[in-house]
Design an enzyme around this catalytic site. Structure first.
Site, PDB file in Angstrom:
ATOM      1  N   GLY A 151     -23.663  63.157  14.776  1.00  0.00           N
ATOM      2  CA  GLY A 151     -24.268  61.960  14.114  1.00  0.00           C
ATOM      3  C   GLY A 151     -23.880  62.257  12.495  1.00  0.00           C
ATOM      4  N   THR A 170     -18.509  63.896  18.021  1.00  0.00           N
ATOM      5  CA  THR A 170     -18.729  65.282  18.086  1.00  0.00           C
ATOM      6  C   THR A 170     -19.213  65.835  19.583  1.00  0.00           C
ATOM      7  OG1 THR A 170     -19.102  65.375  15.947  1.00  0.00           O
ATOM      8  CG2 THR A 170     -20.175  67.295  16.982  1.00  0.00           C
ATOM      9  N   VAL A 187     -16.705  68.840   4.723  1.00  0.00           N
ATOM     10  CA  VAL A 187     -17.234  69.685   5.717  1.00  0.00           C
ATOM     11  C   VAL A 187     -18.514  68.921   6.227  1.00  0.00           C
ATOM     12  CG1 VAL A 187     -18.156  72.077   6.252  1.00  0.00           C
ATOM     13  CG2 VAL A 187     -15.995  71.883   4.979  1.00  0.00           C
ATOM     14  N   GLY A 188     -18.670  68.866   7.500  1.00  0.00           N
ATOM     15  CA  GLY A 188     -20.014  68.122   8.035  1.00  0.00           C
ATOM     16  C   GLY A 188     -20.958  68.917   8.201  1.00  0.00           C
TER      17      GLY A 188
HETATM   18  N1  ASP Z   1     -21.718  65.451  12.717  1.00  0.00           N
HETATM   19  C1  ASP Z   1     -20.212  64.967  12.560  1.00  0.00           C
HETATM   20  C2  ASP Z   1     -20.242  65.259  11.270  1.00  0.00           C
HETATM   21  O1  ASP Z   1     -20.485  64.698  10.293  1.00  0.00           O
HETATM   22  C3  ASP Z   1     -19.821  63.739  13.324  1.00  0.00           C
HETATM   23  C4  ASP Z   1     -20.417  63.219  14.606  1.00  0.00           C
HETATM   24  O2  ASP Z   1     -21.379  64.031  14.980  1.00  0.00           O
HETATM   25  O3  ASP Z   1     -19.675  62.506  14.988  1.00  0.00           O
HETATM   26  O4  ASP Z   1     -18.914  65.774  11.010  1.00  0.00           O
END
Ligand code: ASP
Length: 304
Positions: free
Chosen positions: A230, A179, A208-209
Site C-alpha cells: 500500500g 507489491t 524508498v518506501g
Molecule cells: N508499499 C509499496 C511502496 O510504497 C507500494 C505497494 O505496496 O504497492 O513502495
C-alpha cells in the site's frame, strides 16, 4: 527474548500480490496461487520458513504482472529502483533499497542478512554488494511499463511546459499498487516474512518506501510475521508491520490485522496486510479496493 516450545506445526504460507486497483485479476490470481503453492511445496518437503518465503517472493518477482523485480514500476526519471526485505522471528533480517539492475532483489536481501552484519544496503552500495555476491546484471524494465510511464507523463503535461513534474505525478502514484510478499511457518514453528516492490509508480528517483524498512512493511518476531502493501509513506509513519506484531501478542493474526487496518483507515493510509501468528493462524485485510492474496493452511488452498 522469551523461549518458545517448538512442536511440529502444520506448514502454512500466506502471500500477497499488492493492494489497490488490480486491472489484470486473472494473472494476479494465477501469480499468487502459484507462489503460495511453490512456497508450500518447500515447507512440505521439510524446508524452512525462510526458504519458503524466498521461493514465493522470487517467483512473483519474475512475473511482470507484479510491481517488483521484472515488471517493476518506473520512477519519474525512468529508473527502476527496487526495495526488498526478509525477516525471521528470531529478529534476523536483511534488506535492500533503491537497488537497480538485478533480477531478484529478495535474494540480495537474504544475502545482506546472511553475509553481512548490516540490516539495510541502499542504491549503489547495494548493487556493488549484489555483484560481489554473484548477481548478474539484469534489466527489470518491461516495454509495457515504459509505455505506461510515457503515456502518463504525456497526459500530465498535455502540451504544457511543466516545471515540477514530480508534484503533478504525485496525484497518480497511489492509483495502482502491486507489491508482493509472503509469510510462512515451517514444521518447527519458525516464522519468516518477506516483501519486495518496485515502489509507487512515478516516484521520485531515490525514494524508498516501507517495504525494506524493518517494522514498517516487513516484520517478524516471537508473535508472528507480517508483510504490508500500500501507500509506503503512510505505512512507514504508522510502523504498521511491527504494530501488527504487537497486536498479535494478545490476539490472533486476523484480529491483529483487523485492528491494524482500522487504525490505518483512521489515519488515511491505504494498505493491505498479510500475517501469520505463532499458532499458525493466517490473517489478511485491506482498506483498498482489492488485494490479491492466497494462502495454504491445513493443506487447503484459498485464493482471493
Ligand atoms: N508499499 C509499496 C511502496 O510504497 C507500494 C505497494 O505496496 O504497492 O513502495
Amino acid at each position: 527474548m522469551t523461549k518458545r516450545k517448538r512442536t511440529t506445526k502444520s506448514p502454512t504460507i500466506i502471500v500477497q500480490g499488492g493492494a489497490g486497483r488490480i486491472t489484470d485479476k486473472q494473472s494476479h490470481r494465477r501469480g499468487v496461487q502459484g507462489a503460495a503453492l511453490a512456497g508450500h511445496e518447500v515447507l512440505r518437503g521439510g524446508g524452512s520458513a525462510l526458504d519458503a518465503v524466498i521461493r514465493a517472493v522470487a517467483l512473483m518477482e519474475d512475473i511482470p504482472t507484479f510491481n517488483c523485480g521484472t515488471g517493476s514500476a518506473l520512477s519519474i526519471g525512468g529508473r527502476i529502483e527496487m526495495d526488498a526485505a526478509v525477516m525471521l522471528d528470531d529478529l534476523s533480517c536483511g534488506a535492500v533499497a533503491a537497488i537497480e539492475r538485478v533480477r531478484n532483489p529478495i535474494l540480495v536481501a537474504r544475502k545482506v542478512m546472511e553475509e553481512t552484519d548490516h540490516v539495510l544496503l541502499v542504491g549503489r552500495g547495494a548493487l556493488r554488494f549484489a555483484r560481489r555476491m554473484g548477481f548478474k546484471p539484469h534489466d527489470p524494465a518491461t516495454e509495457k511499463r515504459r509505455r505506461q510511464r510515457e503515456q502518463i507523463i504525456r497526459q500530465l503535461k498535455s502540451g504544457r511546459e511543466v516545471k515540477y513534474l514530480d508534484r503533478l505525478a504525485s496525484q497518480m502514484r497511489g492509483e495502482k499498487l502491486g507489491t508482493v510478499g509472503a509469510v510462512a511457518m515451517d514444521a518447527t514453528g519458525r516464522i519468516a516474512a518477506a516483501t519486495s516492490t518496485g515502489g509507487m509508480r512515478l516516484h521520485q528517483d531515490g525514494r524508498v518506501g516501507d517495504t525494506p524498512i524493518i517494522g514498517a512493511g516487513t516484520y517478524a518476531d516471537e508473535n508472528g510475521g507480517i508483510s504490508a502493501t500500500g501507500h509506503g509513506e503512510q505505512i512507514m509513519k504508522l510502523v504498521l508491520a511491527a504494530r501488527t506484531a504487537c497486536f498479535m501478542a494478545k490476539a490472533t493474526a486476523q484480529k491483529a490485522v483487523d485492528r491494524a487496518i482500522r487504525l490505518a483507515t483512521r489515519k488515511g493510509c491505504e494498505c493491505g496486510l498479510v500475517a501469520l501468528d505463532r499458532r499458525g493462524n493466517v490473517g489478511f485485510g485491506f482498506n483498498s479496493k482489492v488485494m490479491s492474496y492466497a494462502y495454504v493452511t491445513g493443506g487447503n488452498l484459498v485464493v482471493f
